[in-house]
Motif scaffolding. Structure first.
Motif: not given
Lengths: 194, 470
Positions: A27-54
């Motif tokens: 939900a914290r990524f829902l402040t966007t006002t467009t539809r574009e560019g959300l792929g990098r946030l897809c499954f964000h908290d599952w996909r990345y580790q705390a340091d941002g790596s995969d």
């Protein structure tokens, strides 16, 4: 919407049941006002580790899952919030179809309106697909079947109007606007005039 | 004419074009609720296509999701979580000005969570179709309105045409027999129901809650029940309007007045399901068996009585859910240490919810190390609560008294828990990370939340209510 007639890809599997839209895009990524560019946030908290790596434990980070456009997911995919950001994020991430034995209503509706194939198959077929990640499938929207590597077919059903819109790239708002006269008649009959 | 359910009566009255094998029905929408998160892309679409709003008079907009719950500073600046949140709120303000929509914004005495203010203003009425780009729109079903969440593409459809393309859903009757025991409330009941039918038990269906235990509920309690219909996967939840509904609505600013009220009342009395009307599915629940109920896993279907043992995991992801929550199979949730308590959200932020929490807290202090947030659902709730002195009860107990908004329910405004913290929350979703990355959510009633704040552990509110009575 661009027409969607056929999708050919290997499958990636997320076997968890009840993958909710908060997991698809927090939900914290829902402040966007467009539809574009959300792929990098897809499954964000599952996909990345705390340091941002995969996160190597996230199934879609496995080398064999890279580039897969067909996602086989556990039952009741897309439950929870009505955020259309979920299908927007999946599409931008590269997913073009979700196969599941049961898909949450609002998500399914949102997905189909964006050309993301949300397809329900029988429990037995679903189980088989979950157990066989990485297989090559072709999804034929016109014929409403999935072609398996051995040439076998798995039939599915799309809501007829959703299928028509996918095949022809029909703009549903345009379709509704064509019924302006019927809407005016309804408003006059029910006293619903502005 | 054949017998019809409440749902079928509302559906039939709103069909503009009937459905066919090839095409869904075109369904007219009476009330379109709008907030800042799911509307900007729809306004953009209208602008790009040169379309106007068909019925701006049928829209009600407010700011609730991205809004800070701490007051503005002395410089008038509001403490937004980030620039994007501020920009999103500004966007709704400019969109509403440009398109001519009434916005209950920062300067409004009515601003609040969209599902709290719709009913408060009397905009929500029996027999209506109500939509919003928000799954908890099901809340409004408490008034006998067909109310459901839609995506942003459909928000655009309603803006431009006041209509939606819809296939007729199935119906599910949930009969709640008997009577809720003392100290057990609507939140316990709906968590119990979802625990029984499952997180997908209502998929494809509109639920109608019926029976003596439902008829006995207040409007606020009915809203709590209908609010969580989506947590069972249902399209919507409905309760037949009755004298409780009419008494609650009478005199509200947007409710019909005078002769129009009498006419509306006559219409509304025709809405309840006819005797013998058939549902696609029926479920029976015994209210007498419901206890204070909490969740133990990572979806609202993983709910049990707080004194019952947590069930063993039946598969890998139930194991993952128990691991995430640190819940232990065989042990009850009661007694689990608590870090944060949240009272608020469209499920439980109305005056009666705050009274329920304050009733437990009055004259007591929350446990050391526990952080408690109380966030009223609307400015009206805040005013009423402060008039009664409830805010003083919360502050004296050691809780934080905030400005209305969705707050920690969705945790997108900066109100959130830290990784690993356990939150007893009166909200509606216990998904992984819902209240902050790594945060663990236990859903509960306002009374249970308050009792747990006092004990520092998940606690049965009836113990505190007994003490007060003695």
């Amino acid at each position: 919407m661009q027409p969607v007639t056929r999708i050919h890809s290997r499958t990636a599997v997320l076997a968890d049941e009840n993958i909710d839209t908060d997991r698809i895009i927090p939900a914290r990524f829902l402040t966007t006002t467009t539809r574009e560019g959300l792929g990098r946030l897809c499954f964000h908290d599952w996909r990345y580790q705390a340091d941002g790596s995969d996160n190597p434990a996230f199934p879609l980070n496995q080398p064999q899952a890279r580039g897969c456009a067909i996602l086989v997911a556990g039952r009741n995919f897309g439950c929870g919030s009505s955020r259309e950001h979920a299908p927007w994020a999946l599409l931008d991430y590269g997913i073009q179809a979700v196969l599941c034995s049961e898909i949450a209503d609002i998500f399914r509706n949102n997905a189909l309106k964006n050309g993301l194939l949300a397809i329900m198959v029988s429990e037995a077929e679903h189980r088989w697909l979950l157990e066989h990640p990485g297989i090559e499938l072709s999804i034929d929207v016109r014929g409403e079947f999935i072609e398996l590597p051995d040439g076998g077919h798995v039939a599915f059903q799309l809501e007829p109007f959703a299928r028509h819109c996918l095949l022809n790239g029909v703009d549903q708002l345009g379709y509704l606007l064509q019924h302006a006269d019927a809407i005016r008649v309804f408003e006059a009959r029910t006293g619903e005039t502005a | 004419m054949s017998t019809r359910t409440l749902f079928e009566k509302i559906w039939d009255a709103h069909v503009v074009v009937a459905e066919s094998a090839d095409t869904p029905a075109i369904l007219y929408v009476d009330l379109h609720l709008v907030h800042e998160v799911t509307s900007p892309q729809a306004f953009s679409e209208l602008r790009e296509r040169g379309l106007k709003l068909r019925r701006p008079d049928r829209m009600l907009a407010t700011l609730d999701h991205s809004t800070p719950t701490l007051p503005a500073g002395s410089d008038g600046e509001r403490p937004y979580a980030n620039d994007e949140a501020r920009a999103q709120v500004t966007k709704l303000e400019t969109n509403c000005r440009e398109f001519g929509v009434a916005l209950h914004g920062w300067d409004s005495a009515d601003r609040g969570i969209v599902h709290v203010i719709g009913p408060e203003l009397g905009a929500t009425q029996p027999g209506m179709t109500i939509v919003c780009g928000d799954s908890h729109t099901s809340t409004h079903g408490a008034f006998g309105a067909l109310a459901f969440g839609i995506g942003t593409t459909e928000v655009g459809h309603v803006m431009a045409t006041q209509c939606l393309l819809q296939r007729k859903p199935k119906t599910l009757a949930i009969h709640v027999d008997g009577q809720l025991p003392k100290g057990v409330g609507a939140k316990d009941l709906i968590l119990h129901i979802i625990g029984q039918i499952g997180v997908d038990g209502g998929t494809g269906h509109v639920i109608e809650y019926r029976g003596p235990a439902i008829a006995a509920l207040s409007m606020e309690e009915r809203m709590t029940v209908c609010n969580m219909s989506i947590e069972a996967g249902a399209r919507a939840g409905l309760i037949a309007p009755d004298e409780t509904t009419f008494a609650w609505l009478k005199g509200r600013p947007q409710a019909p007045q005078g002769a129009a009220w009498d006419a509306a009342l006559a219409r509304w009395r025709q809405l309840p399901s006819d005797a013998g009307a058939l549902y696609d599915r029926e479920v029976r629940i015994d209210a007498g068996k419901v206890k204070p109920t909490v969740t133990y896993g990572t979806h609202p279907g993983m709910a049990i009585a707080m004194d019952a043992p947590v069930p063993a995991a039946r598969n890998a992801q139930e194991r993952r859910a128990l691991d995430y929550m640190h819940s232990e199979a065989g042990k009850p949730m009661q007694g689990t240490p608590v870090d944060v308590v949240f009272v608020g959200s469209c499920t439980n932020s109305r005056l009666s919810d705050l009274r329920e929490a304050a009733g437990v807290l009055r004259g007591r202090r929350i446990a050391d190390g526990v952080r408690m947030l109380v966030v009223p659902g609307s400015e009206a709730v805040r005013r009423d609560a402060e008039r009664e002195g409830l805010h003083e009860v919360f502050i004296a107990a050691g809780a934080e008294w905030r400005v209305p908004g969705c707050s920690m329910c969705i945790a997108m405004n900066g109100d959130l828990a830290q990784p690993g913290q356990l939150v007893v929350s009166t909200s509606n979703r216990n998904f992984e990370g819902r209240q902050g990355k790594g945060a663990r959510t236990v859903l509960a009633s306002p009374a249970t939340a308050a009792a747990s704040a006092l004990a520092g552990r998940i606690a049965d509110p009836r113990e505190y209510l007994v003490e007060v009575a003695a």
